[in-house]
Design a protein around this motif. Structure first.
Motif, PDB file in Angstrom:
ATOM      1  N   GLU A 154       0.834  -1.210   0.000  1.00  0.00           N
ATOM      2  CA  GLU A 154       0.000   0.000   0.000  1.00  0.00           C
ATOM      3  C   GLU A 154       0.869   1.260   0.000  1.00  0.00           C
ATOM      4  O   GLU A 154       0.550   2.239  -0.684  1.00  0.00           O
ATOM      5  N   ARG A 190       2.277   1.692  -3.509  1.00  0.00           N
ATOM      6  CA  ARG A 190       1.228   2.142  -4.442  1.00  0.00           C
ATOM      7  C   ARG A 190       0.900   3.612  -4.208  1.00  0.00           C
ATOM      8  O   ARG A 190       0.807   4.400  -5.148  1.00  0.00           O
ATOM      9  N   ASP A 191       0.704   3.970  -2.962  1.00  0.00           N
ATOM     10  CA  ASP A 191       0.281   5.340  -2.675  1.00  0.00           C
ATOM     11  C   ASP A 191       1.403   6.342  -2.963  1.00  0.00           C
ATOM     12  O   ASP A 191       1.142   7.460  -3.418  1.00  0.00           O
ATOM     13  N   MET A 195      -4.305   5.020  -2.653  1.00  0.00           N
ATOM     14  CA  MET A 195      -5.326   5.389  -1.678  1.00  0.00           C
ATOM     15  C   MET A 195      -4.736   6.400  -0.711  1.00  0.00           C
ATOM     16  O   MET A 195      -3.612   6.238  -0.250  1.00  0.00           O
ATOM     17  N   ARG A 196      -5.505   7.461  -0.445  1.00  0.00           N
ATOM     18  CA  ARG A 196      -5.036   8.478   0.494  1.00  0.00           C
ATOM     19  C   ARG A 196      -5.452   8.091   1.915  1.00  0.00           C
ATOM     20  O   ARG A 196      -6.463   7.410   2.109  1.00  0.00           O
ATOM     21  N   LYS A 240      -9.034   3.173  -4.075  1.00  0.00           N
ATOM     22  CA  LYS A 240      -7.750   2.556  -4.436  1.00  0.00           C
ATOM     23  C   LYS A 240      -7.156   3.238  -5.667  1.00  0.00           C
ATOM     24  O   LYS A 240      -5.949   3.380  -5.792  1.00  0.00           O
ATOM     25  N   LEU A 241      -8.023   3.634  -6.575  1.00  0.00           N
ATOM     26  CA  LEU A 241      -7.552   4.296  -7.797  1.00  0.00           C
ATOM     27  C   LEU A 241      -7.289   5.781  -7.568  1.00  0.00           C
ATOM     28  O   LEU A 241      -6.825   6.480  -8.461  1.00  0.00           O
ATOM     29  N   GLU A 242      -7.640   6.279  -6.385  1.00  0.00           N
ATOM     30  CA  GLU A 242      -7.557   7.706  -6.049  1.00  0.00           C
ATOM     31  C   GLU A 242      -8.469   8.558  -6.915  1.00  0.00           C
ATOM     32  O   GLU A 242      -8.235   9.754  -7.105  1.00  0.00           O
ATOM     33  N   ARG A 283     -12.357   6.676 -14.413  1.00  0.00           N
ATOM     34  CA  ARG A 283     -11.522   5.871 -13.523  1.00  0.00           C
ATOM     35  C   ARG A 283     -10.038   5.938 -13.868  1.00  0.00           C
ATOM     36  O   ARG A 283      -9.220   5.366 -13.155  1.00  0.00           O
TER      37      ARG A 283
END
Lengths: 739, 325
Positions: free
Chosen positions: A111, A114-115, B1-2, B37-39, B120
């Motif tokens: 995670e 990815r972030d 993801m934030r 997840k894709l922001e 998306r």
């Protein structure tokens, strides 16, 4: 008691329980301590260069260990011809296609990686407009004959009957001609298991957990790009969740993972996302092709003409040769083909389940259906009327060919006689019902292969080869063939594969695994028996010590001489040897230069098209194949059904549309439609039993890709029979049928 | 993801207290989690409302009541729904997959976000995701996009099948927020994109859907939902139709018609309803009425087929419903 051979029976896959209980560890499931996690950064333009990348925010994000980019590159080498892609990632600022890897973020968790990847800011210079259209670039250049990496048949050829000046003359002199042009956009493999890599270096040696279609070929390619000797790379790939050609070569996501693990001195794991896999791990190339047929009024072929223009990605890797079927399926005095490619600025292309024959057969077998309509000859009769007994290109006879029986048996099982030749005349409520048929054909190839058979003192046998099981049943195949060769029960045999340290195995490409590996297992079994007998007569502790080796006989796991019988386990324990083994290597012989060798299929399909809204649905499918001797009936059926489902997807659903900017528009499982259960009826498969003893003593040819070939044409021909509408641009969707 | 705050309140009051303009309610999570997840969605706080007492299907003289947190699968197979409003059951069952239907809530279904591929994909402009950035679908791949209610800022279809059925049935949504509870007809709930496609409905910041009511309609027993798509299952519709017919003898007394897959919001077709009322149950009636379905339609580069397809979808749905009587 005699042990019954498992060959040809319905055998459950030996690793089935491990798979359904989750015990089977695919690449991403492997437990490696201390690993970090990678996530890829991709370009958002299609052609140009990177002017700057701001990675400061990403580097400062929680858990981030490193951010690699063209400005902080990884050590990799440009060695051509082995890896999937022609360029080396992260070595320069060029953007060759949209979605190219331009960065790698490594962090303590998936995670976090990815972030943090989302925080990398990239500035580009767009340079010109990406080339994205096959049609605009056609005609391309003929595929070089060495493009496939081995001396293959010519990619362009013309065969003319005596006295015929040109193929155009032959067509012009034909009473009836058909000319059709076909197009399809890219398609993707969509293997259940996404590409995943865990790379771990220890003392200059790399262990890679990955789904690989050929563990040793993969290890060699990876080693070349990393600049280490092949024997320094160990590929572990016991389970592969579907490959279909997409897991043969080393893709750049795996390269950067292995290089990052080396740079960081700790294991790195990287699993590409679904969306990334559509871009980074290859696609069936866009293709435009034209077929011309010339025939007599009663449908006897006089000329067959097939020219193709296929997408070749600027970054590689697999040339497309769709005339593979055309060159051999029908008897014709005049034959011409030219297989060309055009370079486009698109993500890498790759082989995808019968990469050449699938699109080629769609074109040829659709054109044959058009010829049937034009001549009024039944499509099945037309094919029998043009049945080839020798290759029209080389003149060679087939090692074994029973396609005519496939047609006959298939027609009977399917009820082809009930077909109406007039489109649109069979109606069931609001559905138009049509029937179509087509042929499938797949080149049967053997390659040199090795296998090891080992008797163990616990009474078990192991059989091993560095092949790969993509879910096809290769593990079970090894066990079945060893059990058969040794006359022991299947449950005493365990099979090992998916490991580059095992005896050399063939890669799982071109449906060659079974055909190539069976002879090696048989030879290794014979040699292991010889070694066992030698041990029995030479070792002082053996009950057969001192006997002449020709007097000791092996039967069903036991050695016998002078009325005395000892199991191999008893012998090994008696002499104190844990195991006796043999490794054997086999290769095809001169038969490959004297015969044409192929597997064959006859497809019959019933389609329903809604009268109002046009959606085509496959309602019945029958396929009969001629694949030589069958090793495992259950695995065979699974492969045949899977291939047909691939064909149905190819015909009706699958498309990854190319946008003008080089973006592949359908790169997700929401936008790229693969068939679901509701799209697939019960599929009737049947196989003939003609062992091909020219091909190998055992007589088993490859078939993993066979039924993908021609099945899409059978669907399209059925759609025509239902509606009278001929669709030559795949996929055949409802909008094309209500126009 | 934030990164985000998380809360899981037990009462509606408490949920409303925790919500603000930057928060998102979490029910089934089948859209929200994907988009986070894709922001594409980046809420600063996620308020899990699954503990709220917003469940239960009931029927009274007023009509059918469904809780916002009832799951799609539970509602689809509910005896009262299946018996009295088959169009709702069918619309639900033709959506998503069994696994998703077991998770996804009714309130969430009504609020699901666009399935436009550009929405998306953060690498492409999208006015719905990033106001003012532009609409890629206008000139891009737009085979699945809308032909009704579009603007030059957005051509995305509304993805909910359920909303199409509910619009046809004159359903209303019950809302609760800092200003107190209110009820809005579903027809007034959804907004056309205009120049503000990021605004999809009339929910106020922090406001919560608590349930829906479908007015009593005796003849809704004679209703159906037809969904046309490339794949036989698990795909959003290219077109769809919710149809209910009140028939006396062989004459249509009254009709309800709404369509999906074609509009930027669930699309009620009053003109088609008028064209059906008082007409005999014949193919000619259906075909003439269906002509009105595409009034004002504006096809794009790849979706002109939706004009004939929508008409045919309606004819087929009407035929099936008429024949089934």
């Amino acid at each position: 008691m005699t042990t019954t051979s498992p060959v040809g029976a319905e055998i459950d896959r030996v690793e089935g329980r491990a798979k359904v209980t989750g015990a089977a560890r695919y690449a991403a499931d492997q437990r490696v301590n201390g690993k970090a996690y990678g996530y890829l950064v991709q370009s958002t333009i299609g052609l140009g260069s990177i002017s700057s990348m701001n990675t400061a925010q990403a580097l400062a994000a929680p858990g981030v260990i490193a951010v690699y980019s063209p400005f902080n590159p990884l050590k990799l080498y440009a060695r051509q011809g082995d890896s999937a892609e022609r360029y080396v990632p992260l070595q320069d600022d060029k953007v060759r296609f949209r979605g190219q890897i331009i960065g790698l973020v490594v962090a303590e968790s998936f995670e976090q990686a990815r972030d943090a990847a989302a925080l990398v800011r990239t500035q580009y210079r767009e340079e010109g407009h990406p080339r994205t259209s096959v049609a605009a670039a056609a005609p391309g250049t003929t595929v070089p004959s060495d493009a496939v990496g081995y001396p293959g048949p010519p990619s362009k050829n013309t065969v003319l009957a005596p006295g015929v000046a040109s193929i155009d003359d032959a067509l012009r002199d034909s009473a009836v001609t058909v000319e059709s042009t076909f197009y399809q956009d890219p398609q993707n493999h969509c293997a259940m298991e996404p590409h995943a890599t865990i790379a771990e270096w220890r003392d200059g040696r790399l262990t890679v957990y990955v789904g690989a279609q050929g563990p040793q070929q993969y290890a060699a390619a990876l080693a070349g790009r990393l600049g280490v000797e092949s024997d320094r790379v160990h590929v572990v790939s016991p389970y592969v969740g579907g490959g279909f050609g997409g897991k043969y070569k080393v893709w750049n996501d795996a390269l950067v993972t292995a290089a990052a693990a080396r740079d960081l001195g700790r294991p790195v794991k990287l699993v590409v996302s679904r969306e990334q896999a559509f871009i980074l791990n290859g696609h069936r190339p866009a293709l435009q092709q034209t077929v011309k047929l010339g025939a007599s009024h009663d449908g006897v072929l006089n000329a067959v003409w097939h020219e193709t223009d296929s997408e070749d990605s600027v970054v590689g890797y697999c040339p497309n040769l769709p005339a593979e079927v055309t060159r051999a399926l029908y008897k014709t005095p005049n034959l011409h083909f030219d297989q060309r490619q055009v370079t486009l600025d698109l993500p890498p292309i790759s082989s995808m389940r019968a990469p050449w024959a699938t699109p080629g057969a769609f074109a040829l077998e659709t054109a044959m259906d058009e010829l049937a309509v034009k001549t009024g000859v039944d499509p099945l009769t037309l094919r029998l009327r043009n049945y080839a007994t020798t290759s029209p290109e080389t003149g060679r006879p087939w090692s074994s060919k029973h396609l005519d029986e496939c047609y006959r048996v298939g027609a009977e099982r399917f009820g082809w006689a009930d077909r109406s030749p007039v489109p649109g005349t069979r109606v069931d409520g609001e559905w138009l019902v049509g029937m179509g048929m087509a042929s499938g054909m797949l080149s049967a190839t053997r390659a040199p292969a090795s296998a090891r058979v080992r008797f163990r003192d616990d009474g078990t046998v192991t059989v091993a080869s560095a092949i790969s099981d993509l879910g096809t049943g290769a593990t079970t195949m090894l066990a079945i063939v060893a059990a058969d060769a040794l006359g022991v029960s299947l449950k005493t045999v365990s099979a090992e594969l998916g490991d580059s340290a095992l005896p050399p195995g063939v890669p799982a490409i071109g449906s060659i695994v079974t055909g190539s590996t069976v002879p090696a297992v048989q030879a290794a079994a014979r040699d292991a028996i010889t070694a066992l007998i030698t041990l029995a007569v030479q070792d002082a502790a053996s009950p057969f010590h001192g006997k002449n080796s020709t007097d000791v006989h092996y039967q069903e796991g036991r050695l016998e001489a002078d009325g005395r019988s000892v199991s191999f386990a008893q012998l090994l324990r008696a002499v104190g040897n844990p195991a006796v083994e043999a490794i054997a290597t086999t290769a095809p012989g001169a038969e490959t230069t004297r015969y044409a060798m192929d597997s064959f299929a006859a497809h019959f399909c019933e389609v329903r098209v809604n009268r109002y809204t046009g959606e085509p649905r496959v309602s019945r499918f029958t396929t009969v194949v001629d694949v030589g001797r069958v090793v495992n009936a259950k695995a065979l059926r699974s492969q045949l059904v899977g291939g047909i489902i691939f064909g149905i997807g190819n015909a009706l659903l699958e498309v990854n549309a190319i946008e003008d900017n080089g973006r592949l528009a359908n790169s997700s499982l929401a936008d790229y439609l693969v068939p679901v259960n509701a799209d697939i009826p019960a599929i009737d498969t049947h196989w003939l039993d003609y062992p091909d003893t020219v091909f190998s003593e055992f007589g088993s040819r490859g078939m993993g890709e066979l039924t993908t070939v021609g099945s899409s044409a059978a669907v399209g021909n059925a759609v025509y029979n239902a509606t009278g509408i001929r669709i030559r641009d795949l996929p055949i969707t409802l909008d094309k049928l209500i126009a | 993801m934030r990164a985000y705050d998380f809360a899981a309140p037990r009462s509606v009051r408490s949920a409303l207290d925790k919500a603000d303009a930057g928060s998102a309610y979490l029910a089934g999570g089948t859209t929200l989690v994907d988009l986070m997840k894709l922001e594409v969605m980046t809420p600063s706080r996620v308020v899990d409302i699954n503990r709220l007492p917003l469940r239960g299907v009931s029927l009274d003289r007023e009509g059918l009541h469904i809780g916002a947190l009832d799951r799609m699968s539970d509602v689809a197979e509910h005896r009262l729904v299946r018996t009295h409003y088959p169009v709702i059951s069918r619309a639900l069952e033709l959506g998503a997959s069994p696994q998703l239907r077991n998770m996804a809530s009714i309130g969430g279904n009504l609020l699901q976000r666009s399935r436009c591929g550009y929405f998306r994909d953060l690498s492409t402009p999208c006015n719905k995701r990033e106001p003012g950035s532009g609409c890629t679908a206008l000139e891009g791949q737009n085979r699945t996009h809308a032909i009704l209610g579009t603007s030059d800022a957005c051509v995305a279809t509304h993805p909910s099948d359920l909303a199409v059925a509910l619009i046809a049935l004159d359903a209303a949504v019950h809302l609760n927020g800092s200003g107190g509870p209110r009820t809005v007809p579903l027809a007034d709930f959804y907004l056309l994109p205009g120049q503000t496609p990021h605004l999809e409905n009339t929910l106020r910041p922090g406001e919560l859907i608590t349930g829906i009511t479908v007015p009593a309609l005796r003849w809704a027993v004679n209703s159906t939902y037809l969904k046309i798509r490339d794949r036989a299952s698990y795909e959003f519709g290219l077109t769809s139709a919710a149809v209910a017919l009140n028939v006396r003898g062989t004459t249509i007394v009254e009709a309800r018609v709404a369509v999906g897959g074609v509009g930027t919001r669930p699309w009620r077709l009053h003109a088609v309803e008028h064209a059906l009322a008082g007409r005999p149950l014949t193919a000619a009636t259906y075909e003439q009425a269906a002509e009105h379905a595409t009034d004002g339609a504006r096809p794009l580069r790849h979706n002109a087929f939706k004009i004939p397809l929508l008409r045919r979808t309606l004819v087929r749905a009407l035929t099936e419903l008429g024949d089934a009587r």
